[in-house]
Design a protein around this motif. Structure first.
Motif, PDB file in Angstrom:
ATOM      1  N   GLY A   1      60.750  -8.151  22.496  1.00  0.00           N
ATOM      2  CA  GLY A   1      60.459  -8.122  21.072  1.00  0.00           C
ATOM      3  C   GLY A   1      59.990  -9.484  20.620  1.00  0.00           C
ATOM      4  N   GLU A   2      60.637 -10.039  19.600  1.00  0.00           N
ATOM      5  CA  GLU A   2      60.267 -11.352  19.096  1.00  0.00           C
ATOM      6  C   GLU A   2      60.985 -12.486  19.826  1.00  0.00           C
ATOM      7  N   HIS A   3      61.853 -12.150  20.769  1.00  0.00           N
ATOM      8  CA  HIS A   3      62.598 -13.170  21.500  1.00  0.00           C
ATOM      9  C   HIS A   3      61.966 -13.419  22.873  1.00  0.00           C
ATOM     10  N   TYR A   4      61.989 -14.671  23.298  1.00  0.00           N
ATOM     11  CA  TYR A   4      61.311 -15.040  24.536  1.00  0.00           C
ATOM     12  C   TYR A   4      62.150 -16.050  25.316  1.00  0.00           C
ATOM     13  N   GLU A   5      61.864 -16.112  26.603  1.00  0.00           N
ATOM     14  CA  GLU A   5      62.434 -17.134  27.487  1.00  0.00           C
ATOM     15  C   GLU A   5      61.342 -17.577  28.441  1.00  0.00           C
ATOM     16  N   PHE A   6      61.038 -18.875  28.421  1.00  0.00           N
ATOM     17  CA  PHE A   6      60.009 -19.458  29.270  1.00  0.00           C
ATOM     18  C   PHE A   6      60.663 -20.544  30.115  1.00  0.00           C
ATOM     19  N   THR A   7      60.629 -20.389  31.431  1.00  0.00           N
ATOM     20  CA  THR A   7      61.262 -21.345  32.331  1.00  0.00           C
ATOM     21  C   THR A   7      60.222 -21.922  33.268  1.00  0.00           C
ATOM     22  N   LEU A   8      60.182 -23.237  33.376  1.00  0.00           N
ATOM     23  CA  LEU A   8      59.256 -23.938  34.263  1.00  0.00           C
ATOM     24  C   LEU A   8      60.049 -24.711  35.303  1.00  0.00           C
ATOM     25  N   ARG A   9      59.686 -24.505  36.569  1.00  0.00           N
ATOM     26  CA  ARG A   9      60.352 -25.199  37.674  1.00  0.00           C
ATOM     27  C   ARG A   9      59.305 -25.987  38.434  1.00  0.00           C
ATOM     28  N   GLY A  10      59.537 -27.286  38.556  1.00  0.00           N
ATOM     29  CA  GLY A  10      58.562 -28.127  39.239  1.00  0.00           C
ATOM     30  C   GLY A  10      58.046 -29.197  38.301  1.00  0.00           C
ATOM     31  N   PRO A  11      57.353 -30.165  38.848  1.00  0.00           N
ATOM     32  CA  PRO A  11      56.955 -31.336  38.042  1.00  0.00           C
ATOM     33  C   PRO A  11      55.686 -31.113  37.244  1.00  0.00           C
ATOM     34  N   ALA A  12      55.535 -29.953  36.615  1.00  0.00           N
ATOM     35  CA  ALA A  12      54.285 -29.680  35.910  1.00  0.00           C
ATOM     36  C   ALA A  12      54.132 -30.547  34.666  1.00  0.00           C
ATOM     37  N   ILE A  13      55.221 -30.800  33.954  1.00  0.00           N
ATOM     38  CA  ILE A  13      55.136 -31.583  32.724  1.00  0.00           C
ATOM     39  C   ILE A  13      56.163 -32.704  32.777  1.00  0.00           C
ATOM     40  N   SER A  14      55.680 -33.929  32.843  1.00  0.00           N
ATOM     41  CA  SER A  14      56.560 -35.110  32.787  1.00  0.00           C
ATOM     42  C   SER A  14      57.638 -35.098  33.863  1.00  0.00           C
ATOM     43  N   GLY A  15      57.393 -34.404  34.977  1.00  0.00           N
ATOM     44  CA  GLY A  15      58.345 -34.397  36.076  1.00  0.00           C
ATOM     45  C   GLY A  15      59.638 -33.684  35.787  1.00  0.00           C
TER      46      GLY A  15
END
Length: 203
Positions: A75-89
């Motif tokens: 719905g209107e709720h989200y979860e975004f998870t990034l693993r790895g040095p993509a942004i600022s390590g």
């Protein structure tokens, strides 16, 4: 310079050249193409629960990197998870909904605020169009303003221009109905975001 040194110097250039895709065939949409796109968007707009996994690359013209990511939308709720040095390590997790957003895994975090994009800008100094990207990743126009569409030989969007960003659809999974993007490159100089989607799940 020794021959083996020349080879090592030349190899990255050859690899980069090999990775450059051929020029995409793009056509302006006619009434039939836009009617089919509108039908896709109306169908996907009803899908409020989905998730995806893949690889993400990001650059601001000077710094950048890549990592694996997952994105769940309920719905209107989200979860975004990034693993790895993509942004600022850093590895980080961004969650939220209408009540606001929380960014975890950053220095002096977790950070909270009413707007996910503002949190990313404040914590990391990166301009990521998360609100629009939610639509773009599905191959849809966002509801944030006027958009221009060009189509490929497969009659699916090839280039979407909206809010100053150019969204290039490099690959689609046409076995799905409706088809879904699997390679999405979004750019607004100096920022570039590249998504390679390995799997989609819908509820």
């Amino acid at each position: 310079m020794r021959r083996w040194q020349c080879v090592l110097v030349s190899l990255p250039l050859l690899l980069l050249a090999a990775c450059v895709p051929p020029q995409a065939v793009r056509v302006k949409g006619d009434a039939g193409l836009f009617k089919a796109q509108l039908a896709r968007e109306q169908l996907l707009a009803q899908t409020r629960h989905w998730s995806l996994q893949g690889r993400l690359g990001i650059s601001n013209g000077k710094d950048g990197g890549s990592g694996s990511f997952s994105w769940s939308q309920n719905g209107e709720h989200y979860e975004f998870t990034l693993r790895g040095p993509a942004i600022s390590g850093m590895n980080f997790r961004l969650t939220g909904g209408p009540e606001g957003a929380v960014l975890e895994g950053v220095e002096h975090g977790p950070l909270r605020g009413p707007d996910a994009e503002a949190l990313m800008r404040k914590a990391l100094g990166w301009e990521v169009p998360l609100r629009d990207l939610r639509a773009w990743v599905l191959g849809m126009r966002a509801d944030s303003g006027p958009a221009e569409l060009s189509f490929g030989e497969n009659h699916l969007p090839s280039l979407l221009q909206q809010d100053g960003w150019a969204v290039d659809y490099r690959q689609w999974d046409e076995t799905r109905q409706p088809p879904l993007p699997t390679k999405v490159f979004a750019a607004m100089p100096p920022y570039k975001v590249k998504l390679s989607i390995e799997s989609w799940q819908f509820q």
